[in-house]
Motif scaffolding. Structure first.
Motif, short mmCIF file in Angstrom:
data_model
loop_
_atom_site.label_atom_id
_atom_site.label_comp_id
_atom_site.label_asym_id
_atom_site.label_seq_id
_atom_site.Cartn_x
_atom_site.Cartn_y
_atom_site.Cartn_z
N SER A 129 0.94 -1.09 0.10
CA SER A 129 0.19 0.03 -0.10
C SER A 129 0.94 1.33 0.05
O SER A 129 1.90 1.46 0.41
CB SER A 129 -1.03 0.12 1.24
OG SER A 129 -0.35 0.07 2.35
N ILE A 130 0.20 2.22 -0.78
CA ILE A 130 0.90 3.59 -0.48
C ILE A 130 0.12 4.64 0.25
O ILE A 130 -1.13 4.70 -0.22
CB ILE A 130 1.35 4.10 -1.79
CG1 ILE A 130 2.17 3.03 -2.75
CG2 ILE A 130 1.80 5.64 -1.91
CD1 ILE A 130 2.48 3.51 -3.96
N GLY A 131 0.29 5.13 1.23
CA GLY A 131 -0.37 6.10 2.12
C GLY A 131 -1.00 7.41 1.37
O GLY A 131 -0.22 7.85 0.61
N THR A 152 6.17 -6.99 -10.85
CA THR A 152 5.44 -6.82 -12.18
C THR A 152 4.47 -5.65 -12.39
O THR A 152 4.00 -4.96 -11.28
CB THR A 152 4.91 -8.18 -12.65
OG1 THR A 152 3.80 -8.26 -11.62
CG2 THR A 152 5.76 -9.25 -12.45
N LYS A 153 3.96 -5.43 -13.51
CA LYS A 153 2.85 -4.45 -13.72
C LYS A 153 1.62 -4.87 -12.97
O LYS A 153 0.99 -4.26 -12.38
CB LYS A 153 2.69 -4.19 -15.16
CG LYS A 153 3.68 -3.60 -15.90
CD LYS A 153 3.27 -3.00 -17.36
CE LYS A 153 3.09 -4.39 -18.24
NZ LYS A 153 2.87 -3.66 -19.62
N ALA A 154 1.41 -6.37 -13.05
CA ALA A 154 0.12 -6.74 -12.35
C ALA A 154 0.28 -6.74 -10.77
O ALA A 154 -0.72 -6.13 -10.07
CB ALA A 154 -0.02 -8.40 -12.59
N GLN A 155 1.46 -6.74 -10.40
CA GLN A 155 1.75 -6.54 -8.79
C GLN A 155 1.52 -4.97 -8.45
O GLN A 155 1.00 -4.54 -7.68
CB GLN A 155 3.15 -6.93 -8.60
CG GLN A 155 3.28 -8.33 -8.31
CD GLN A 155 4.68 -8.96 -8.16
OE1 GLN A 155 5.61 -8.60 -8.72
NE2 GLN A 155 5.06 -9.47 -7.01
N TRP A 156 1.80 -4.27 -9.54
CA TRP A 156 1.99 -2.73 -9.13
C TRP A 156 0.45 -2.42 -9.09
O TRP A 156 -0.10 -1.33 -8.09
CB TRP A 156 2.36 -1.75 -10.26
CG TRP A 156 2.24 -0.47 -10.02
CD1 TRP A 156 1.16 0.36 -10.77
CD2 TRP A 156 2.89 0.41 -9.28
NE1 TRP A 156 1.34 1.66 -10.53
CE2 TRP A 156 2.32 1.85 -9.45
CE3 TRP A 156 3.98 0.33 -8.40
CZ2 TRP A 156 2.63 2.95 -8.73
CZ3 TRP A 156 4.23 1.55 -7.52
CH2 TRP A 156 3.58 2.64 -7.76
N ASN A 157 -0.54 -2.81 -9.95
CA ASN A 157 -1.98 -2.59 -10.08
C ASN A 157 -2.68 -3.14 -8.82
O ASN A 157 -3.70 -2.73 -8.56
CB ASN A 157 -2.31 -3.03 -11.32
CG ASN A 157 -2.01 -2.38 -12.57
OD1 ASN A 157 -1.73 -1.20 -12.46
ND2 ASN A 157 -1.91 -3.18 -13.72
N THR A 158 -2.15 -4.08 -7.99
CA THR A 158 -2.83 -4.72 -6.87
C THR A 158 -2.41 -3.80 -5.59
O THR A 158 -3.06 -4.19 -4.58
CB THR A 158 -2.61 -6.02 -6.69
OG1 THR A 158 -1.18 -6.22 -6.30
CG2 THR A 158 -2.90 -7.04 -7.85
N ILE A 159 -1.50 -2.98 -5.65
CA ILE A 159 -0.99 -1.98 -4.60
C ILE A 159 -2.30 -1.01 -3.97
O ILE A 159 -2.64 -0.54 -5.08
CB ILE A 159 0.22 -1.38 -4.64
CG1 ILE A 159 1.46 -2.12 -4.87
CG2 ILE A 159 0.67 -0.28 -3.67
CD1 ILE A 159 2.81 -1.23 -5.44
N THR A 160 -2.50 -1.09 -3.15
CA THR A 160 -3.67 0.02 -2.58
C THR A 160 -2.92 1.20 -2.63
O THR A 160 -1.98 1.48 -1.83
CB THR A 160 -4.08 -0.48 -1.16
OG1 THR A 160 -4.67 -1.76 -1.08
CG2 THR A 160 -5.15 0.45 -0.75
N LYS A 161 -3.73 2.16 -3.23
CA LYS A 161 -3.30 3.51 -3.30
C LYS A 161 -4.07 4.43 -2.79
O LYS A 161 -5.52 4.78 -3.27
CB LYS A 161 -2.68 3.96 -4.74
CG LYS A 161 -1.70 2.99 -5.24
CD LYS A 161 -1.53 3.06 -6.64
CE LYS A 161 -0.68 2.10 -7.37
NZ LYS A 161 -1.18 0.88 -7.52
#
Length: 67
Positions: free
Chosen positions: A15-17, A35-44
């Motif tokens: 996550s990014i606060g 990966t791009k898929a992992q980046w897209n699952t990060i809670t922003k």
């Protein structure tokens, strides 16, 4: 934050606060060790990238432009 141009993040980030990179107007790249898929699952959270530069996220399998 006004002098920050690049950020490197491990793939373990989940996550990014809120307002984490707010007003980083010279930010041009995130180097993300996943990966791009992992980046897209990060809670922003809201405003995490408010008033940032036109950055690119460099992932292990390609790039993602700021949206």
């Amino acid at each position: 934050c006004s002098a920050l141009t690049s950020v490197t993040m491990p793939s373990s980030v989940t996550s990014i606060g809120e307002c984490a990179f707010e007003f980083c107007s010279k930010l041009t790249e995130f180097i993300y060790k996943g990966t791009k898929a992992q980046w897209n699952t990060i809670t922003k959270v809201d405003l995490w990238n408010h008033d940032t530069g036109n950055y690119v996220v460099h992932c292990t399998d390609g790039d993602i432009n700021k949206n």
